[in-house]
Motif scaffolding. Structure first.
Motif, PDB file in Angstrom:
ATOM      1  N   ALA A 136      40.653  34.417  29.951  1.00  0.00           N
ATOM      2  CA  ALA A 136      39.892  35.619  30.300  1.00  0.00           C
ATOM      3  C   ALA A 136      40.788  36.829  30.462  1.00  0.00           C
ATOM      4  O   ALA A 136      40.298  37.950  30.589  1.00  0.00           O
ATOM      5  CB  ALA A 136      39.116  35.390  31.595  1.00  0.00           C
ATOM      6  N   GLN A 152      32.837  35.959  38.657  1.00  0.00           N
ATOM      7  CA  GLN A 152      32.112  36.294  37.439  1.00  0.00           C
ATOM      8  C   GLN A 152      30.616  36.167  37.676  1.00  0.00           C
ATOM      9  O   GLN A 152      30.146  35.186  38.265  1.00  0.00           O
ATOM     10  CB  GLN A 152      32.539  35.366  36.290  1.00  0.00           C
ATOM     11  N   CYS A 188      27.118  35.154  36.884  1.00  0.00           N
ATOM     12  CA  CYS A 188      26.587  34.098  36.024  1.00  0.00           C
ATOM     13  C   CYS A 188      25.062  34.051  36.024  1.00  0.00           C
ATOM     14  O   CYS A 188      24.463  33.176  35.399  1.00  0.00           O
ATOM     15  CB  CYS A 188      27.174  32.743  36.406  1.00  0.00           C
ATOM     16  N   GLY A 209      28.280  37.511  32.769  1.00  0.00           N
ATOM     17  CA  GLY A 209      29.620  37.521  32.217  1.00  0.00           C
ATOM     18  C   GLY A 209      30.503  38.615  32.780  1.00  0.00           C
ATOM     19  O   GLY A 209      31.726  38.572  32.603  1.00  0.00           O
ATOM     20  N   ARG A 227      32.912  40.615  35.057  1.00  0.00           N
ATOM     21  CA  ARG A 227      33.950  40.142  35.967  1.00  0.00           C
ATOM     22  C   ARG A 227      34.142  41.149  37.097  1.00  0.00           C
ATOM     23  O   ARG A 227      34.226  42.349  36.868  1.00  0.00           O
ATOM     24  CB  ARG A 227      35.266  39.914  35.209  1.00  0.00           C
TER      25      ARG A 227
END
Length: 312
Positions: free
Chosen positions: A23, A66, A68, A146, A148
């Protein structure tokens, strides 16, 4: 990863490893709180989260995280499901500093999930109301599955009993989105009841939990379905009353047994107060907290058994 305390006067940049090696890095600029305090303070300017909570406990660790999952809890509130590292921990009722890459302001959002959910699934949940404040605005306009971010746990407002503690009866009083930390506490109380049922020698001695929740109308009552489910699962232990102050439409039949018109009354509070056993948690607009606190004190509840969170 640990970061310095919020005492540095200089702006600085830092990077955190992403949740997966592929990532890359999460990088953004962070302003220390002292630089904020040096600004000329306007009486009309709303204090930022870091200013409001500068005297509160917060962990040193800053965790990469993150998004989700995203759902609409109401027309104005989005609920984020956020994956966090395995060593992330929190207590029911606490909040997180919410860092967003590219957004200078740091958000402050109470968790609306239970520690048990974190243990089972490695996620926390935040319910965030739309405002123009940059972190909340980002959640409602740019956040996606997705995305962050980074989070750090803080707060002195929590419910974390141990098996050796004497039993308490919880009185939870919420106004508007002040339900978030109280919902976390209610879920934790429910989880502890499950634990007590499963293993008498491991669980806490849990008393009753009563929630008084006030909002403009039933559409603004967050988590109402799961709150009612908890009441029906433990009818002798968990109860609630929803108070609506500006309801114009008819109340849905399944909500009617739990809904009252008007503000939370002294009579309802009195029915839930035992000066020897009751522990009250309040979260909502400051005028509401001040009025409820005064009423509870008049009813004989000691001030050290009245805990509150007021940020706005």
């Amino acid at each position: 990863m640990s970061v310095p305390c919020l005492a540095s006067a200089a702006a600085r940049s830092f990077c955190l490893p992403g949740p997966a090696a592929a990532a890359g890095l999460i990088c953004w600029r962070f302003l220390g709180s002292s630089s904020t305090h040096r600004r000329t303070m306007s009486s009309k300017r709303q204090m930022d989260h870091l200013e409001r909570t500068s005297s509160n406990y917060r962990q040193n660790a800053l965790y990469p995280a993150q998004v989700c999952g995203i759902t609409s809890e109401s027309e104005t509130v989005k609920r984020l499901r956020i994956a966090v590292p395995p060593d992330f921990v929190f207590k029911a009722g606490q909040w997180v500093d919410f860092f967003i890459p590219g957004v200078e302001k740091v958000g402050g959002f109470s968790m609306c999930s239970s520690p048990a959910l974190l243990h089972r699934e490695g996620v926390i949940e935040l319910a965030i109301k739309y405002t123009k404040h940059p972190p909340a605005h980002w959640v409602h306009t740019m956040c996606a599955v997705g995305s962050r971010v980074a989070v750090r746990v803080g707060g002195d407002f929590f419910f974390d009993p141990s098996p050796s503690d004497p039993p308490v009866d919880l009185l939870l009083v919420a106004g508007g989105v002040g339900i978030n930390p109280l919902y976390s506490i209610l879920l934790h109380a429910k989880d502890l009841l499950h634990l007590s049922q499963a293993s008498a020698d491991r669980g806490c001695n849990i008393g009753s939990t009563h929630l008084c929740y006030s909002a403009k109308n039933t559409q603004e009552l967050l988590f109402k379905t799961s709150i009612i489910e908890a009441c029906r699962e433990f009818p002798d232990k968990i109860s609630c009353s929803f108070h609506v102050t500006q309801q114009s439409a008819d109340v849905d039949p399944h909500l009617q047994p739990f809904v009252k018109s008007g503000r939370i009354t002294e009579e309802e509070l009195e029915a839930s107060v035992d000066p020897q056993r009751t522990l009250c948690y309040l979260c909502g607009p400051p005028p509401m907290i001040e009025a409820i606190s005064e009423t509870l004190t008049d009813l004989g509840l000691p001030k050290n058994r009245i805990l509150y969170e007021k940020w706005w």
